[in-house]
Motif scaffolding. Structure first.
Motif, PDB file in Angstrom:
ATOM      1  N   THR A 170       0.832  -1.209   0.000  1.00 50.89           N
ATOM      2  CA  THR A 170       0.000   0.000   0.000  1.00 50.89           C
ATOM      3  C   THR A 170       0.862   1.253   0.000  1.00 50.89           C
ATOM      4  O   THR A 170       0.553   2.218  -0.689  1.00 50.89           O
ATOM      5  N   GLU A 171       1.944   1.199   0.770  1.00 47.09           N
ATOM      6  CA  GLU A 171       2.775   2.404   0.796  1.00 47.09           C
ATOM      7  C   GLU A 171       3.393   2.680  -0.562  1.00 47.09           C
ATOM      8  O   GLU A 171       3.510   3.828  -0.984  1.00 47.09           O
ATOM      9  N   SER A 172       3.797   1.603  -1.241  1.00 46.55           N
ATOM     10  CA  SER A 172       4.374   1.795  -2.564  1.00 46.55           C
ATOM     11  C   SER A 172       3.331   2.352  -3.514  1.00 46.55           C
ATOM     12  O   SER A 172       3.587   3.296  -4.253  1.00 46.55           O
ATOM     13  N   LEU A 173       2.145   1.763  -3.485  1.00 50.53           N
ATOM     14  CA  LEU A 173       1.071   2.249  -4.357  1.00 50.53           C
ATOM     15  C   LEU A 173       0.879   3.753  -4.171  1.00 50.53           C
ATOM     16  O   LEU A 173       0.682   4.497  -5.128  1.00 50.53           O
ATOM     17  N   ALA A 174       0.958   4.173  -2.896  1.00 46.15           N
ATOM     18  CA  ALA A 174       0.710   5.581  -2.626  1.00 46.15           C
ATOM     19  C   ALA A 174       1.774   6.462  -3.254  1.00 46.15           C
ATOM     20  O   ALA A 174       1.512   7.597  -3.627  1.00 46.15           O
ATOM     21  N   GLY A 175       2.978   5.922  -3.371  1.00 47.56           N
ATOM     22  CA  GLY A 175       4.063   6.770  -3.855  1.00 47.56           C
ATOM     23  C   GLY A 175       4.235   6.758  -5.358  1.00 47.56           C
ATOM     24  O   GLY A 175       4.923   7.603  -5.925  1.00 47.56           O
TER      25      GLY A 175
END
Ligand SMILES: Nc1ncnc2c1ncn2[C@@H]1O[C@H](COP(=O)(O)OP(=O)(O)OP(=O)(O)O)[C@@H](O)[C@H]1O
Ligand SMILES: Nc1ncnc2c1ncn2[C@@H]1O[C@H](COP(=O)(O)OP(=O)(O)OP(=O)(O)O)[C@@H](O)[C@H]1O
Ligand SMILES: [Mg+2]
Ligand SMILES: [Mg+2]
Ligand SMILES: O=P([O-])([O-])[O-]
Lengths: 250, 271, 218, 281, 282, 250, 218
Positions: D108-113
């Motif tokens: 999820t954190e990667s998706l956000a970035g």
């Protein structure tokens, strides 16, 4: 024990329209522990914060009357000097998230001490005064957040000592601590009063009984009774004081 | 052209299942696209049931999609290369590529050679071509654009080096993604030079069209070839068009359709 | 603090004191009655009741200390308990003296008294009343009553001096009366001591209410 | 006391500087808004909103664009809301610390970035080409779903995490099952936060252009089904602006976009305030 | 646990898994599409190649890498001090009322679509630069300014939150020792909020690197190695954004390859942001 | 007071490798208040949470031995039934952020009570039992968060009463409250023990003294001493108990 | 709790008790010496010292109660204080008895004693030792010593009985001796009572240590 260190006369304080202190008159003695007790919201903290003018930070505060510390009106002091002279320890231990050493050196530094040697001395002396030196001397560089609650609170006391105050204000300094740490702080207070004028706010009747020489009972912004602690706890004069300390209150 | 969508494949919307195809998809050159939109609007007002989706994509995409048969009609803003000649091609209009500068620019004429030098960086100051002493801001289109393709071919910016054709356009040229962007850029910069579809550029008052080799950029000169930089707008189908596609193409090539072409500042392909 | 609970306990404590004092009063009046009537059974009863009083003392003491340990009273609450602690000591002593009297009664049961007993029972009667009233003053926290009770001590002292002189005379008159007389002397002294204890109880009561020590003997 | 004076002076200068920065930020905002609104407001009319665009948007209104925007927003919210809330419930309530949770969180954190253009590339190659959904509202919505998923997961997660552990324990200690606890206590308590997340997601969808243009296409017609292409407000604005087709319509469209963003911010703020009001009361 | 609860748990797991699946798919597709081109060109040639001529199969994206870095750095240099300064002002100095007025403004700044920033940059900033520096206007500087504005809300909000998260006690502690407010800010509050501010900067940086449409509209997009901040430049995102519309075949794959580089860039930033300790102290 | 309600035999509990309870054997009596005291980390909460199996929620917990409540092994209970039977009140008042009424009705609802009339009755009865009815009866629809800390805690007690438990576990229920509220809760406990078996964890020695009938002293996961409270406080047998309660500990 | 402080206070309390008891011991031995030597000055001194003892009792009592109020001791700490409270009552009574003796001394100062005083001083000597040792046992919390001390009470009781008989004989022999004899009788009884108080002190000491009430009289 009988020199008057702080003299408060006819002081009223208002938060906006709300009067939080009513006609306070009290003499606080040097080298003694004075406890402030009273139900929540009675103005203990407010009173304490008058003494180092921390109330100045709050908008819409009005105060009148006269508060003298060591013979000088607090309003005549430069507030920075006043706060140097009147140290304060808070309810929740609030060491800065920097090293133990830097915490203690913080005050002297902002007051212009630069020499490493002088700072070293101050740090050691203050930590010793706060009965913490032995526990931390090998890890002065560690972050203060790593200390236990009780150690943190003693660090805060040491930090305050480091600016060489004359008066020490403590607002419920042990309410966030476990009994063992509380005991340590209380023991420490026995020592502190040899040098400082200590004023402590506490909700803990037993604590007030154990550690203080004088006790002032606040109620609705007024001082109802102020006397030697033993009298307050064994022979209070005012019915309200008695009701409060025996738990009949409210 | 519109910045449009990536090319390749056939971004074809799903077809309704009626036997008579009431819907067609067109994609390709973004230079042709505005004209195609106008034509389709006119067509649709006459055939209310027809649905025509017009997408951008660029000339290359139009050609490839038509070849793959994934669209009903492809659009190109340049001539087909020999290897692309298997397609059925319908020349619907002729468009000049106008070389444009800021209206305040003193220069009126440029030769193809000067143009080539400007775009390859051999000439960098307007005074070298008779203008004031100012650095030239070169504006071009991005790689892959049909307009750019036609321009570099016509102005001979493409040189053959070994077996490869190399685009010598200045790398530091401002690159804009569409005809409109080029025009805006030039309109805003007193020292800029750029190129754009004549049809789009003609009516603009905030840019000035340059004469090339003495020829004014006008329908007439383009039609006669006096103005050298021009290219056809093509509609391409894989096979003989049928149904709605045929009807649409017929409409375009009809006198009525060609009138619309002219109204939009392009040259009629069919007189 | 669970005030209700604590207040109940305090009430209970006062009741205990009343119970104890009534047993002590009984012991006292019984001991005098036994003496008067040379009733050894009654005297025996008095001696036996001491056990109860002793147990009550310990029980009340325990209760007081547990109240202190568990409820940690302060100010007046604490003084009331501390006062109770003191008062039961006095009550117990009073009961002891009643026993002393009863023991003498038993010893003299076979002898004919050298004189009719008038002053001693009178004195005992006064003192019994004092015991009762002093406890009453404590329970009601009534300072005035406490003071009044302690004043009666003077009368008791007077009687004691009078009895002392009378008995000395008797002894000198007739050496045969010496034995009995010494015993009566002791009894008179016991009763006088009981009155002193009552004065103590009154002092404690006043202390409990005011926190001030006063000397009611002066 | 020199010391005190010098620190006082430093303080004054520093505070003045900070004040300047803040004022500057607001001035920037005002300038941008003023520029857009002054240029656009006069061209805004009901007709503009209800007319279909003509001549590539050069003339006419933006009706079809509004319709497409609505489709995309609605669809991606419908996809992303249950997914996002479900994921956040899983992450906060079920997942046990461990490699699994780490991977999901990293996901999820990667998706956000990831920048939106990468979503555009991916959406194009996966939804448009690989799944053969073609340029369509659906492709665009699916791409945007992925894109706003982390926003929703994160805000919902925060909202759910902000539900005190004591509520859970309180409910479980009364004999509620985990699911009952989640349904009756946790989700309702976290609702304002979850809604805020959804609205922020909607805001991103509305403002996004790079990821949409390569997935939903830029066709100007009214999409008659989710399988047909469409052009959202942002894409339309980008097209108008970079084509320089019509200055008036460009700015008018921009004003519409800004008003939408305004409304969304307002609603989100109200929700956030409500959380606090509920807590304070 | 009851069966229905189990089923729901699994469903929720799937929801959560989609995020991972998403990243995996994105990575897989971008790599699958782009890798062959990098492979063919040679990774070094691709990364360090100075010429971008896709129509004749020359793919060097060094200029774009530099372009991204320059524009981003520029944005940070402008945006970070203003952002942090503004955050400090709002969190520490401004009256609650003022703060209450400014806050929605900053949220609005965050909500404005990037296309509008692009529009503004194109119509206001670029001509301004053109006028001041008497050049083409489209430039790294213009891009940096607009990106700085765009990352301001990110930096302000996150910094402000982390400054506000610094316990009030720290400030009171400092003031009670006789420090000035500014000393408290500089010596205690900012250091305590350090990690939050750092992640604000990194997230801002991520936003700046990832921005596409606004950048395309204002940096000029030329494919050469920029000489100064007044030069035009093309960023990685710009490269994809501007050519995606016209590319096909290998050209298109080369754009995916650009996407790979961008993806890796962003992942590194994400990792960095993750490595920043979340809590004050340790 | 002498019926045994809870019987714990040879119980050990491990958090992973860490043994938090060591060979616990204790009989807890019905209709009495049993206090658990001991220094922080000694296992009081852990023990409490064994009784309603709240420890099940924590991964890597192992427990052996036998715990019987009302004659039945806790492991034999359906955990939901067990928790219904063994109510728990927590350190920090944790009313749900819904109305006062709904808070109390929550438990009955999840256990299937639907009838409005029945719920009304339960709510009223429970609030009365928790001595809160009079204070809130006019604002049952208000959000529970608006209540004062002490009221909230009583609401939590009412909420627990509403599912008709037999045993009431309280983990430091007053440590977050002011003295006046604490007093109210303590008074309430006097009433509760007439009906329920109450077990309370407290750090407050005075509180344990005041309110409990039995006291168990925990140390390092063991029960060092368990006796009537008055004995523990006046005549503890074990030196460690004495040291702890007199504050000589640590 | 500030243990250091509290422990210091407890220590201080014990010292106070030692001080008080040493004054009481002095009063006791002085009273006997005065009696022996018919030294009215010394007797006067004893009477005056009672005031000090009374004041000390009140002071210690206050200290104990304030310690309870302020430090809220429990368990053994509380028992030590409670015990002190009880012990001072006994000490004060002992001092009172010394005064009683001194008063008799003054009264008899002009008379020639009917016999040489041997047993009474011996008894007094034993009891004085008992007082000292009982306080010692308290301070050291030494149960064994407390038990040992209380055993000496038997000897005192024996002496008292012997003196009683002797004096009765004397009185009967010679009525002139009656007056003095009754006084000596009282003195003997006082001393016997003092021993009883010491036994109480020992019982309290044991209670303080163990929390158990035991009866050392049996
Ligand atoms: N910043 C403020 N603005 C307005 N009113 C205030 C403020 N701070 C305190 N008060 C009010 O002033 C009164 C006294 O507050 P104060 O904090 O001094 O009480 P306190 O005795 O310290 O209470 P506590 O024991 O809960 O800390 C209260 O009625 C409180 O509500
Ligand atoms: N979830 C857990 N995982 C691992 N260890 C735990 C866990 N909960 C508690 N412990 C450990 O078990 C021991 C007992 O903890 P418990 O919470 O029961 O102590 P407590 O007596 O309630 O202390 P306190 O008075 O601080 O609440 C402690 O050493 C604690 O660190
Ligand atoms: Mg306060
Ligand atoms: Mg616990
Ligand atoms: O869009 P083009 O006409 O330049 O291919």
């Amino acid at each position: 024990m009988s020199t008057i260190k702080i003299k408060v006369e006819d002081t009223n304080l208002y938060y906006g329209d709300h009067q939080a202190l009513k006609d306070i008159n009290i003499d606080i003695y040097e080298k003694a522990v004075t406890a402030l007790i009273g139900p929540s919201g009675c103005g203990k903290s407010t009173f304490l914060r008058c003494l180092n003018r921390m109330n100045d930070l709050i908008p819409n505060v009005r105060r009148n009357g006269k508060i003298e510390i060591a013979g000088t009106n607090v309003d005549k002091y430069d507030v920075i000097l006043l706060r140097k002279k009147v140290g304060m320890v808070f309810q929740k231990p609030n060491p800065f998230p920097i090293s133990i050493y830097e915490n203690v050196a913080y005050g002297p530094r902002i007051h212009g001490v630069k020499s490493k040697a002088v700072l070293d001395d101050i740090v050691e002396k203050s930590l010793k005064e706060a009965a913490l030196w032995d526990e931390v001397k090998d890890r002065l560089k560690n972050n203060a957040i790593g200390l236990s609650g009780g150690q943190q609170q003693r660090l805060c006391i040491a930090r305050t000592m480091a600016v060489e105050p004359e008066v020490l204000l403590m607002d419920e300094p042990t309410s966030a601590l476990d009994p063992a740490s509380t005991m340590k702080i209380e023991d420490l207070m026995e020592d502190l009063k040899k040098q400082y004028t200590v004023i402590i706010v506490t909700h803990n009747m037993q604590q007030a009984g154990r550690i203080s020489d004088y006790t002032a009972f606040f109620l609705n912004g007024e001082i109802i009774e102020y006397d030697k602690t033993e009298n307050i706890f064994y022979k209070p004069i005012d019915k309200r004081t008695e009701d409060y300390i025996t738990g009949r209150f409210g | 052209g519109c910045s449009g969508q990536p090319a390749q494949n056939e971004p074809t919307p799903e077809q309704p299942k009626e036997p008579e195809k009431q819907s067609i998809v067109i994609n390709g050159s973004t230079s042709v696209q505005p004209l195609a939109e106008e034509l389709s609007n006119a067509f649709k007002s006459k055939n209310p049931n027809a649905t025509i989706d017009i997408q951008g994509g660029g000339s290359g995409v139009g050609i490839k999609s038509a070849e793959d048969g994934v669209v009903d009609i492809g659009m190109s803003s340049r001539d087909l290369k020999p290897e692309e000649k298997s397609l059925k091609e319908f020349k619907i209009a002729i468009d000049g590529i106008a070389v444009i500068v800021h209206p305040e620019n003193g220069v009126k004429d440029l030769t193809v050679e000067q143009l080539r030098k400007i775009y390859t960086g051999q000439i960098t100051n307007w005074k070298e071509v008779g203008g004031k002493d100012a650095k030239i801001t070169v504006v071009t289109r991005e790689e892959g654009s049909g307009t750019r393709g036609a321009f570099i071919e016509l102005v001979k910016l493409e040189v053959t080096e070994g077996d490869k054709k190399v685009d010598k356009t200045l790398a530091s040229a401002i690159t804009q993604g569409s005809t409109g962007a080029v025009m805006i850029t030039v309109a805003g910069d007193a020292n800029a030079i750029g190129f754009a579809s004549f049809g789009s550029a003609k009516d603009k008052t905030d840019i000035k069209l340059i004469n090339i080799d003495g020829a004014e950029c006008s329908e007439e000169n383009i039609a006669t070839g006096t103005y050298k930089i021009s290219r056809p707008f093509l509609m391409l189908t894989k096979d003989e068009p049928t149904g709605l596609a045929k009807a649409f193409l017929d409409f375009i090539l009809s006198a009525e359709g060609q009138e619309i072409v002219a109204e939009n500042n392009y040259l009629k392909a069919v007189k | 603090m669970t005030r209700n609970y604590f207040d109940n306990e305090l009430q209970e404590l006062k009741l205990d004191l009343i119970r104890m004092s009534s047993i002590v009063e009984d012991a006292l009046s019984n001991s005098i009655n036994a003496l008067k009537r040379q009733d050894t059974d009654l005297a025996e009863k008095v001696i036996e009741s001491d056990d109860i009083v002793d147990k009550m003392e310990i029980a009340i003491e325990d209760k007081c200390l547990k109240l202190i340990a568990l409820q940690q009273p302060i100010a007046k609450d604490l003084r009331i308990i501390a006062t109770a602690l003191k008062i039961i000591t006095d009550l117990e002593r009073i009961a002891d003296h009643a026993v002393d009297i009863a023991k003498i009664t038993k010893r003299l049961s076979k002898e004919k008294y050298i004189k009719e007993l008038i002053d001693i029972p009178r004195m005992a009667y006064i003192v019994t009343g004092m015991v009762k009233d002093s406890i009453d003053a404590y329970v009601k926290q009534d300072i005035e009553k406490a003071k009044e009770v302690s004043k009666r001590d003077d009368e008791v002292d007077g009687l004691h001096a009078q009895i002392f002189r009378e008995l000395l005379l008797l002894m000198m008159e007739d050496p045969k009366k010496i034995n009995q007389s010494t015993y009566f002397l002791f009894i008179s002294q016991y009763i006088e001591r009981i009155a002193d204890h009552v004065t103590n109880i009154c002092e404690w009561t006043i202390y409990g209410v005011t926190g001030e020590h006063i000397d009611l003997n002066e | 006391m020199n010391n005190i004076n010098s620190s006082r002076n430093k303080e004054k200068i520093a505070f003045a500087l900070l004040w300047g920065f803040s004022v500057m930020t607001i001035i920037i905002l005002v300038l941008i808004l003023a520029n857009i609104i002054i240029n656009g407001i006069s061209h805004l009319s009901l007709g503009f909103l209800l007319e279909e665009p003509r001549k590539m948007g050069k003339a006419g209104g933006i009706f079809s664009v509004i319709v497409s925007t609505f489709y995309i927003v609605a669809l991606s919210t419908v996809f992303a809301a249950p997914l996002g809330v479900g994921a956040s419930v899983y992450l906060t309530e079920y997942a046990k610390e461990g490699i699994m949770l780490k991977i999901i969180r990293f996901g999820t954190e990667s998706l956000a970035g990831i920048p939106s253009i990468i979503y555009g590339l991916f959406g194009y190659s996966f939804f448009v080409v690989y799944l053969n959904l073609k340029y369509s509202i659906l492709s665009g919505a699916l791409t945007l779903t992925l894109m706003i998923l982390p926003t929703i997961v994160r805000t919902s997660e925060e909202a759910i995490k902000a539900v005190p552990k004591s509520y859970r324990e309180g409910s479980l200690a009364l004999g509620a099952t985990k699911l009952q606890t989640i349904r009756k206590i946790i989700i309702p308590t976290a609702m304002p936060g979850i809604l805020t997340g959804l609205i922020l997601g909607v805001g991103r969808v509305i403002g996004e252009s790079a990821a949409v243009i390569y997935t939903a296409g830029s066709s100007l017609g009214i999409p008659h089904s989710i399988f047909r292409p469409g052009r959202t407000l942002s894409v339309h604005l980008y097209t108008l602006a970079s084509e320089g087709l019509s200055r008036e319509n460009t700015y008018a469209t921009a004003v519409v976009l800004i008003i939408l963003v305004f409304i969304i911010n307002f609603v989100a703020n109200r929700l956030i305030k409500n959380i606090f009001i509920a807590k304070r009361r | 646990m009851r069966t229905s609860e189990r089923i729901i748990e699994k469903l929720l797991l799937i929801c959560a898994g989609i995020a991972v699946l998403g990243v995996a798919l994105i990575a897989a597709f971008i790599f699958a599409e782009g890798w062959p081109v990098i492979n063919k060109t040679g990774i070094m040639n691709f990364l360090w190649g100075k010429v971008w001529a896709p129509t004749r199969g020359v793919y060097g994206i060094f200029p774009m890498i530099l372009g991204s870095i320059y524009v981003t750095l520029g944005a940070l240099i402008i945006g970070v001090p203003i952002g942090i300064g503004c955050a400090v002002y709002l969190a520490e100095i401004a009256s609650p009322k003022l703060s209450e007025i400014i806050k929605p403004g900053i949220e609005l700044l965050a909500g404005i679509p990037s296309v509008i920033y692009g529009l503004y940059g194109m119509t206001v900033i670029v001509p301004m630069i053109r006028k001041v520096f008497n050049n083409q206007g489209f430039s790294i500087l213009a891009g940096s300014i607009i990106l700085a504005i765009m990352i301001l809300p990110t930096i302000i909000n996150i910094s402000k939150d982390s400054i506000e998260a610094v316990p009030e006690e720290y400030k009171e502690g400092s003031l009670a020792l006789g420090s000035s407010h500014w000393q408290a800010i500089i010596r205690v509050i900012l250091p305590s909020a350090r990690s939050g501010i750092l992640s604000a900067v990194i997230l801002g940086m991520g936003r700046a690197i990832g921005e596409t449409m606004a950048v395309i509209m204002i940096t000029g997009n030329s494919t050469f190695i920029p000489e100064s901040i007044l030069s035009t430049a093309r960023t990685l995102t710009g490269n994809i954004g501007i050519e995606m519309g016209y590319a096909n075949g290998e050209h298109q794959k080369a754009l995916f390859a650009t996407g790979i580089v961008l993806f890796v860039f962003i992942m590194i930033l994400n990792l960095m942001a993750n490595l920043i300790p979340k809590k004050v102290g340790e």
